[in-house]
Design a protein around this motif. Structure first.
Motif: not given
Length: 259
Positions: A85-89, A79-81
């Motif tokens: 720089g934020v990602a959600r899982l 997952h490339v934010a």
């Protein structure tokens, strides 16, 4: 690897457990367990390819002198934010959520298998940007830990997901041994190092090994793939609702929000 070893039954066991077709086993059945790393990689390759195209690799070592190990990472788990720089899982997609602050490099040139080993300089030339990252560690087994080490290696070396955060373009110029790192959970520092923190030490040795040996069974390294180079912070556990930040000052930060 012995000619009579068939990686398919062990791979099918892990694939079916991941997709929920069968209950998670406590370990691979004794008759299916790899006897060495070559057999474990043969199983692992099938497990990764069943998830989709190969988007990257993880590589690491227990010390600067230890033999490296690797796992291929499929596109569904990388997952490339965005620019922040934020990602959600989703927490429900994992049995456990172990979080590790890591540095990840992006390939900008193909390094296919060849007879002559790639030199460290050639490997460095094939690297572009370096990014802060968070690897989520997980398992397809019924519990975290307790399995045969080669079973865990076959299970993509406990890979769950990779979050690629912000970075800088000149990855080869980073002085890794002097690089500070901080891992935060919900605003509190969980692990921090003023310089270094990766037990493997300088990652170039790992990257050269991956180019010359580790990635050969799946066609070598390819432009666009991400290579994450091991934990700087151990593997603290997180849970639903947590906000995890991996901060590498001067390089970038990655943020994971677990829904």
């Amino acid at each position: 690897m012995p000619a009579d070893f068939d990686p398919r039954p062990a791979a099918d066991c892990l694939i079916r457990a991941r997709t929920g077709v069968v209950p998670r086993p406590s370990d691979l059945p004794a008759a299916l367990r790899p006897a060495d790393a070559a057999q474990a990689y043969a199983v692992q390759d099938r497990v990764a390819l069943a998830r989709g195209a190969i988007a990257g690799w993880k590589v690491g070592a227990a010390s600067p002198e230890a033999e490296p190990s690797r796992a291929a990472l499929a596109c569904d788990s990388v997952h490339v934010a965005g620019a922040d720089g934020v990602a959600r899982l989703r927490a429900q997609d994992f049995l456990v959520i172990g979080v590790e602050a890591e540095l990840v490099f992006q390939c900008i040139a193909d390094l296919p298998p060849r007879g002559e080993p790639y030199s460290p300089g050639e490997v460095l030339d094939a690297l572009g940007s370096v990014h802060a990252a968070i690897e989520v560690c997980d398992t397809r087994f019924a519990t975290w830990g307790g399995q045969d080490p080669l079973s865990r290696l076959a299970d993509q070396a406990c890979h769950g997901a990779l979050v690629v955060g912000t970075g800088r373009p000149d990855g080869a110029a980073v002085d890794v041994l002097r690089q500070p790192v901080r891992l935060e959970v919900n605003g509190g520092t969980v692990v921090a190092h003023d310089a270094g923190g990766n037990p493997a030490g300088e990652p170039l040795r790992l990257l050269v090994w991956l180019a010359n040996f580790g990635a050969h069974s799946l066609g070598g390294l390819r432009a666009g793939q991400w290579i994450t180079t091991g934990s700087w912070t151990g593997t603290p556990m997180a849970m639903r609702g947590d906000r995890v930040v991996a901060d590498f000052p001067g390089i970038g930060r990655a943020e994971l929000r677990i829904d």
